[in-house]
Scaffold this motif. Sequence first.
Motif, PDB file in Angstrom:
ATOM      1  N   SER A  80     -11.125   5.292  -2.590  1.00  0.00           N
ATOM      2  CA  SER A  80     -10.760   6.508  -3.330  1.00  0.00           C
ATOM      3  C   SER A  80     -10.418   7.636  -2.361  1.00  0.00           C
ATOM      4  CB  SER A  80     -11.888   6.914  -4.279  1.00  0.00           C
ATOM      5  OG  SER A  80     -12.880   7.650  -3.605  1.00  0.00           O
ATOM      6  N   ARG A  83      -6.904   7.039  -1.276  1.00  0.00           N
ATOM      7  CA  ARG A  83      -6.017   7.469  -2.345  1.00  0.00           C
ATOM      8  C   ARG A  83      -5.817   8.997  -2.299  1.00  0.00           C
ATOM      9  NH1 ARG A  83      -8.565   5.378  -6.547  1.00  0.00           N
ATOM     10  NH2 ARG A  83      -7.396   3.440  -6.384  1.00  0.00           N
ATOM     11  N   LYS A  84      -6.881   9.715  -2.014  1.00  0.00           N
ATOM     12  CA  LYS A  84      -6.809  11.182  -1.932  1.00  0.00           C
ATOM     13  C   LYS A  84      -5.935  11.615  -0.749  1.00  0.00           C
ATOM     14  CE  LYS A  84      -9.348  12.874  -5.337  1.00  0.00           C
ATOM     15  NZ  LYS A  84     -10.695  12.288  -5.450  1.00  0.00           N
ATOM     16  N   GLU A  87      -2.350  11.184  -1.676  1.00  0.00           N
ATOM     17  CA  GLU A  87      -1.929  12.259  -2.573  1.00  0.00           C
ATOM     18  C   GLU A  87      -1.761  13.581  -1.826  1.00  0.00           C
ATOM     19  OE1 GLU A  87      -3.925  10.348  -6.629  1.00  0.00           O
ATOM     20  OE2 GLU A  87      -4.859  12.078  -5.651  1.00  0.00           O
ATOM     21  N   LYS A 177       3.171   9.176  -6.790  1.00  0.00           N
ATOM     22  CA  LYS A 177       1.792   8.980  -6.316  1.00  0.00           C
ATOM     23  C   LYS A 177       1.257   7.628  -6.776  1.00  0.00           C
ATOM     24  CE  LYS A 177       0.192  13.777  -5.945  1.00  0.00           C
ATOM     25  NZ  LYS A 177      -0.677  14.816  -6.529  1.00  0.00           N
ATOM     26  N   LYS A 178       1.489   7.320  -8.031  1.00  0.00           N
ATOM     27  CA  LYS A 178       0.951   6.078  -8.580  1.00  0.00           C
ATOM     28  C   LYS A 178       1.558   4.860  -7.874  1.00  0.00           C
ATOM     29  CE  LYS A 178       0.465   4.074 -13.224  1.00  0.00           C
ATOM     30  NZ  LYS A 178       1.727   3.287 -13.181  1.00  0.00           N
ATOM     31  N   VAL A 181       0.489   4.725  -4.028  1.00  0.00           N
ATOM     32  CA  VAL A 181      -0.889   4.247  -3.883  1.00  0.00           C
ATOM     33  C   VAL A 181      -0.941   2.733  -4.118  1.00  0.00           C
ATOM     34  CG1 VAL A 181      -3.173   4.263  -4.976  1.00  0.00           C
ATOM     35  CG2 VAL A 181      -2.037   6.420  -4.436  1.00  0.00           C
ATOM     36  N   LEU A 185      -1.870   0.299  -1.035  1.00  0.00           N
ATOM     37  CA  LEU A 185      -3.200  -0.320  -1.115  1.00  0.00           C
ATOM     38  C   LEU A 185      -3.125  -1.799  -1.457  1.00  0.00           C
ATOM     39  CD1 LEU A 185      -5.453   2.357  -2.870  1.00  0.00           C
ATOM     40  CD2 LEU A 185      -5.124   1.922  -0.436  1.00  0.00           C
TER      41      LEU A 185
END
Lengths: 189, 189
Positions: A80, A83-84, A87, A177-178, A181, A185
């Motif tokens: 997570s 992910r941040k 972003e 972003k979606k 990521v 990932l």
Amino acid sequence: MNVTTRKEEIIVVASRLFKEKGYTAVSMRDIAQAMGIKAASLYNHISGKQELLSTLVLRLAEDFTLGMEAVQQESGSQVSKIRKVIELHIDITVNASEALAALNNDWMHLEGEDLHRFVGMRETYEENFRSIIKKGIEAGELQPHHPEVILFSILSTLRTLYLWYQKRGKLDVNVLKKDMVAVLLRGIV
Amino acid sequence: MNVTTRKEEIIVVASRLFKEKGYTAVSMRDIAQAMGIKAASLYNHISGKQELLSTLVLRLAEDFTLGMEAVQQESGSQVSKIRKVIELHIDITVNASEALAALNNDWMHLEGEDLHRFVGMRETYEENFRSIIKKGIEAGELQPHHPEVILFSILSTLRTLYLWYQKRGKLDVNVLKKDMVAVLLRGIV
DNA sequence: GTCTATAGGATGATAGAC
DNA sequence: GTCTATCATCCTATAGAC
């Protein structure tokens, strides 16, 4: 009301030209012409060409540093946090894509203490990112690939996003972003 | 026997300096000094600074073009073609990491027909890569993400590999290929 | 193949008028 | 806040001697 000072106007114009041709290839006359004034007039607002570069680069470097500090203090999983970070890069790219060119390509033309500060901030940033990745591998959240390969492949994509965002930037930021990521990932296969 | 001509020596020295400071920031005096001669002597071997840039950039662009053509003519799956493209970039990076800086950062300082040719080759290259990705998605080999996001994330990593290879380049080339293919194709989670 | 000398122009920056 | 005029320096490139 106009909150944009003349100095800020110059910085914006300079960042656009620096992105197109690079810091060294842009002359004070170029910047002045793009603003519709003479080169000598620029010096009423800024101390010189170097100030334009260091303002652009160090401002952004501080944004990244602050953003990374915020991510580090979060309590979630390492994934997570990654992910941040992704972003964070996308947000900065959307808001300052011109200045990112200077940060990526012209930082080596900084002088003295500015250069030293920038290199230090960049190293700290990478070290923080590396630490998240290593913890993620230890915790079994990430595949046990070489941490440097993971760090590099994510960071190089994020750092050059500005080149691509303007050209193909019709995508909504949240969609970007979606997808980004997901691709970074989980891969593409 | 010495197969390295004086001209080739100049090109090698120039590529190193271009990588460090960028094409515009490197003067003919810089190149001459790095070779232990005077700037005027360079002109006995080359026509000018532009020739150094166009030689470096177009040579490499042709390597990529030929490599991509070979990949396109293969008969395997789209994923195996992507793997081949990744290996192509790694091979070129290992053999010409200095010149890659000019290709990535200084191509816009090419002039006239050289600039036109380079831009055309780059567009064709990207179009070929995009075509592989689209076919891969259609065939169900790749996740149905936006093709541009996939293209960009792989290509940006491969294009900036040269920045990272020298610093952390202790890794064996075959290990690097294996890890890079794994990370770019299958992700890190 | 390298040198010195130099042409011709661009560059960052300053001084001082308006 | 912008201008003109200018300085000192750097730049790419050439000419011609050795």
